[in-house]
Design a protein around this motif. Structure first.
Motif, PDB file in Angstrom:
ATOM      1  N   THR A 201     -28.088 -20.072 -74.928  1.00 26.56           N
ATOM      2  CA  THR A 201     -26.755 -19.610 -75.320  1.00 26.56           C
ATOM      3  C   THR A 201     -25.957 -20.750 -75.940  1.00 26.56           C
ATOM      4  O   THR A 201     -25.316 -20.586 -76.979  1.00 26.56           O
ATOM      5  CB  THR A 201     -26.009 -19.030 -74.100  1.00 26.56           C
TER       6      THR A 201
ATOM      7  N   TRP B 116     -33.913 -15.061 -79.563  1.00 28.23           N
ATOM      8  CA  TRP B 116     -33.942 -15.105 -78.094  1.00 28.23           C
ATOM      9  C   TRP B 116     -35.380 -15.089 -77.590  1.00 28.23           C
ATOM     10  O   TRP B 116     -35.724 -15.825 -76.664  1.00 28.23           O
ATOM     11  CB  TRP B 116     -33.145 -13.955 -77.489  1.00 28.23           C
TER      12      TRP B 116
ATOM     13  N   SER C  66     -27.434 -21.494 -79.344  1.00 28.66           N
ATOM     14  CA  SER C  66     -27.087 -20.489 -80.356  1.00 28.66           C
ATOM     15  C   SER C  66     -25.684 -20.736 -80.902  1.00 28.66           C
ATOM     16  O   SER C  66     -25.461 -20.661 -82.111  1.00 28.66           O
ATOM     17  CB  SER C  66     -27.196 -19.076 -79.784  1.00 28.66           C
TER      18      SER C  66
ATOM     19  N   TRP D 192     -28.752  -7.973 -93.416  1.00 26.98           N
ATOM     20  CA  TRP D 192     -29.731  -8.261 -92.363  1.00 26.98           C
ATOM     21  C   TRP D 192     -31.154  -8.237 -92.876  1.00 26.98           C
ATOM     22  O   TRP D 192     -32.036  -8.876 -92.326  1.00 26.98           O
ATOM     23  CB  TRP D 192     -29.561  -7.297 -91.188  1.00 26.98           C
TER      24      TRP D 192
ATOM     25  N   TRP E  90     -26.871 -14.858 -86.524  1.00 29.13           N
ATOM     26  CA  TRP E  90     -27.872 -15.212 -85.515  1.00 29.13           C
ATOM     27  C   TRP E  90     -28.885 -14.084 -85.429  1.00 29.13           C
ATOM     28  O   TRP E  90     -28.542 -12.946 -85.123  1.00 29.13           O
ATOM     29  CB  TRP E  90     -27.186 -15.416 -84.168  1.00 29.13           C
ATOM     30  N   ASP E  91     -30.137 -14.386 -85.702  1.00 32.40           N
ATOM     31  CA  ASP E  91     -31.200 -13.390 -85.608  1.00 32.40           C
ATOM     32  C   ASP E  91     -31.496 -13.144 -84.133  1.00 32.40           C
ATOM     33  O   ASP E  91     -31.852 -14.075 -83.403  1.00 32.40           O
ATOM     34  CB  ASP E  91     -32.440 -13.907 -86.330  1.00 32.40           C
ATOM     35  N   SER E  92     -31.344 -11.914 -83.686  1.00 30.76           N
ATOM     36  CA  SER E  92     -31.544 -11.618 -82.261  1.00 30.76           C
ATOM     37  C   SER E  92     -32.980 -11.896 -81.810  1.00 30.76           C
ATOM     38  O   SER E  92     -33.225 -12.115 -80.624  1.00 30.76           O
ATOM     39  CB  SER E  92     -31.164 -10.168 -81.954  1.00 30.76           C
TER      40      SER E  92
END
Length: 105
Positions: A85, A71, A88, A25, A66-68
């Motif tokens: 959504t 959002w 993504s 990460w 997927w990098d949060s």
């Protein structure tokens, strides 16, 4: 890169898109930080010129991570959560598909 310009309201939104190699990460976070640092000077110049400027990054790892923080980027662009959504899922599956093609062929 994606640039949204609202000349009437003097708003500029810059989004730099990245698909880094996934090495944990920290690699995803580092890619986001690099992208934000890249456009910092330009954003300051545009702000000095009277524009409200924002810089964001949109990061999907090469293996589908997927990098949060994406959002928040989508929300600032005015993209509805339902479409976000769907987007993504599409981004993640495309990243996996193209990475798979590199390793399989």
């Amino acid at each position: 890169d994606v640039v949204m310009i609202d000349a009437h309201n003097k708003i500029i939104k810059i989004v730099d898109i990245a698909t880094p190699y996934e090495d944990g990460w920290r690699a995803i976070e580092a890619a986001r930080e690099r992208k934000l640092d890249t456009y910092g000077p330009l954003a300051r110049m545009l702000t000095a010129g009277g524009y409200r400027t924002s810089v964001d990054a949109f990061v999907v790892g090469s293996l589908g991570a997927w990098d949060s923080a994406n959002w928040g980027t989508l929300a600032r662009l005015g993209i509805h959560r339902r479409y976000g959504t769907s987007l993504s899922r599409r981004c993640v599956s495309e990243a996996i598909r193209w990475s798979r093609d590199i390793y399989v062929t």
